[in-house]
Design a protein around this motif. Structure first.
Motif, PDB file in Angstrom:
ATOM      1  N   GLY A  40       0.849  -1.197   0.000  1.00  0.00           N
ATOM      2  CA  GLY A  40       0.000   0.000   0.000  1.00  0.00           C
ATOM      3  C   GLY A  40       0.876   1.234   0.000  1.00  0.00           C
ATOM      4  N   GLY A 136      -9.147   4.736  -6.190  1.00  0.00           N
ATOM      5  CA  GLY A 136      -8.713   4.059  -4.981  1.00  0.00           C
ATOM      6  C   GLY A 136      -9.414   4.574  -3.729  1.00  0.00           C
ATOM      7  N   GLU A 163     -10.424   0.139  -3.843  1.00  0.00           N
ATOM      8  CA  GLU A 163     -10.022  -0.522  -2.591  1.00  0.00           C
ATOM      9  C   GLU A 163     -10.464  -1.985  -2.603  1.00  0.00           C
ATOM     10  OE1 GLU A 163     -11.694   2.372   0.139  1.00  0.00           O
ATOM     11  OE2 GLU A 163     -10.452   1.487   1.725  1.00  0.00           O
ATOM     12  N   ASP A 166      -7.976  -3.717  -4.644  1.00  0.00           N
ATOM     13  CA  ASP A 166      -6.664  -3.793  -3.985  1.00  0.00           C
ATOM     14  C   ASP A 166      -6.692  -4.751  -2.791  1.00  0.00           C
ATOM     15  OD1 ASP A 166      -5.706  -1.981  -5.823  1.00  0.00           O
ATOM     16  OD2 ASP A 166      -6.032  -0.242  -4.541  1.00  0.00           O
ATOM     17  N   LYS A 170      -4.666  -8.282  -2.095  1.00  0.00           N
ATOM     18  CA  LYS A 170      -3.893  -8.516  -0.866  1.00  0.00           C
ATOM     19  C   LYS A 170      -4.270  -9.875  -0.259  1.00  0.00           C
ATOM     20  CE  LYS A 170      -2.045  -5.654   2.769  1.00  0.00           C
ATOM     21  NZ  LYS A 170      -2.091  -4.363   3.451  1.00  0.00           N
ATOM     22  N   TYR A 176       0.930  -4.767  -4.315  1.00  0.00           N
ATOM     23  CA  TYR A 176       0.223  -3.505  -4.519  1.00  0.00           C
ATOM     24  C   TYR A 176       0.796  -2.773  -5.727  1.00  0.00           C
ATOM     25  CZ  TYR A 176      -1.541   1.147  -3.788  1.00  0.00           C
ATOM     26  OH  TYR A 176      -2.170   2.349  -3.969  1.00  0.00           O
ATOM     27  N   PRO A 177       0.043  -2.043  -6.537  1.00  0.00           N
ATOM     28  CA  PRO A 177      -1.411  -1.927  -6.479  1.00  0.00           C
ATOM     29  C   PRO A 177      -2.059  -3.104  -7.190  1.00  0.00           C
ATOM     30  CG  PRO A 177      -0.534  -0.454  -8.161  1.00  0.00           C
ATOM     31  CD  PRO A 177       0.639  -1.205  -7.582  1.00  0.00           C
ATOM     32  N   GLY A 178      -2.997  -3.739  -6.510  1.00  0.00           N
ATOM     33  CA  GLY A 178      -3.521  -5.019  -6.970  1.00  0.00           C
ATOM     34  C   GLY A 178      -4.544  -4.948  -8.079  1.00  0.00           C
ATOM     35  N   GLY A 179      -5.224  -3.798  -8.242  1.00  0.00           N
ATOM     36  CA  GLY A 179      -6.295  -3.696  -9.247  1.00  0.00           C
ATOM     37  C   GLY A 179      -5.876  -4.196 -10.622  1.00  0.00           C
TER      38      GLY A 179
END
Ligand code: KG4
Ligand code: ZN
Length: 333
Positions: A40, A136, A163, A166, A170, A176-179
């Motif tokens: 993050g 985000g 979020e 993301d 996780k 990160y960033p997971g999107g």
């Protein structure tokens, strides 16, 4: 008519852009890799990286635009919302630059700029239109009546869509960033492999925290039976979660379009880069007879070109701020 320098530093991207008479001449973005290993954005590290990046990024934006410093007639900057330490770097730089050149300062709301990014390229939306802004930190349906006349008609009551992406990443052990990583995996998976519940929230508001909890329990329960469950089913889990997030978004957007009798629909913000959202929006548009507006990839995630275009429309109206302006972590429209 004006040449504007724009600065964006609200989160973990340091960006500068030059815009001349509403046309983007350059858009330079320095992304901060330093946050990857922490899962993050670390605010203190973000401010320090902005401090290091800001001058090289501005110099590059001016060079790439083939203008000179003395051509700049106004400086636009992101005042908020965002991380205060990050915003302070961009705001202080913009103030110093404007003072040195004796040109006006233009404050920009970051979320507003995500919407106005649709006015960078053609075709530009006609007013009024609906804009789903998904980033985000925000998830909103906005009724855009004019450049600076907008109304929030629906928003999240807890987590933002970005979020949700993301946090899913996780839980699945992705960095990160997971999107964008969930998106990449999802393209290879079956969106109907697993069923995650759609929350029943009245009106045009959203909720994503229940979904996050259901993913957490789903993964925990399956891992008890098979420790390699996530690794073996990564693409299907990502596709199923992504399917649920984008159907939640599209179902509310359909409801808003009916309620306001509007068929011009746009998406904006980091999550508008998501392939599942883009595909489902295109599919829905064909069924509902919508005219849709999807930003170019480089204008979806954080960038200064959107600050520059918003700055251009404020410049035309002579909407300037003084040197006493300070950044705002929370900033309403
Ligand atoms: O607008 P943005 O760059 O920054 C904020 O203003 O927050 O949005 C960042 C968010 C992150 O949550 C990121 O994971 C998400 O946008 N994002 C995506 C994709 N690209 C960026 N989420 C899903 N799919 C993508 N392709
Ligand atoms: Zn953003």
């Amino acid at each position: 008519m004006a040449t504007i320098l724009a600065i964006e530093s609200s989160c973990d991207e340091t960006s500068a852009s030059i815009c001349k008479d509403g046309k983007i001449l350059s858009n330079i973005i320095a992304t901060q890799a330093v946050h990857e290993k922490y899962g993050g954005v670390v605010p203190e590290l973000a401010s320090r990286a902005h401090q290091q990046n800001i001058i090289p990024v501005v110099v590059e934006a001016i060079l790439a635009a083939k203008v000179s410093k003395k051509d700049i007639e106004a400086v636009a900057f992101t005042r908020g919302p965002g991380l205060l330490g990050s915003l302070l770097v961009g705001t202080s730089f913009a103030k110093g630059f404007a003072l040195a050149l004796n040109v006006p300062l233009i404050e920009i709301n970051h979320m507003h700029a995500h919407i106005l990014a649709h006015f960078i390229d053609d075709p530009k939306p006609a007013f009024p239109f609906l804009c789903l802004t998904v980033s985000g930190g925000h998830t909103q349906i906005i009724l855009v009546k004019d450049y600076f006349d907008i109304e929030i008609v629906g928003e999240t009551t807890d987590d933002a869509a970005g979020e949700a992406f993301d946090k899913t990443a996780k839980i699945l052990g992705l960095p990160y960033p997971g999107g964008p990583l969930v998106d990449k995996q999802a393209r290879l998976g079956n969106p109907h492999a697993f069923n995650f519940p759609e929350p029943q929230i009245p009106g045009l508001n959203f909720s994503f925290s229940g979904l996050k909890t259901s993913i957490l329990y789903f993964v925990r329960d399956h891992k008890k039976l098979d420790p390699d469950f996530v690794q073996n089913n990564m693409t299907d889990i990502c596709a199923s979660v992504q399917y649920r997030i984008v159907t939640i978004l599209l179902n509310k957007l359909k409801k808003a379009a009916k309620q306001y009798n509007i068929s011009h629909v746009a998406i904006a913000g980091g999550v508008s880069a998501n392939s599942g959202l883009r595909d489902l929006l295109t599919e829905t548009a064909a069924k509902e007879n919508w005219q849709i507006y999807i930003p170019a990839f480089e204008y979806c995630t954080d960038n200064a070109a959107m600050i520059a275009i918003a700055g251009y429309y404020k410049y035309i109206h002579g909407d300037f701020v003084g040197q006493d302006v300070s950044p705002l972590a929370r900033m309403d429209f």
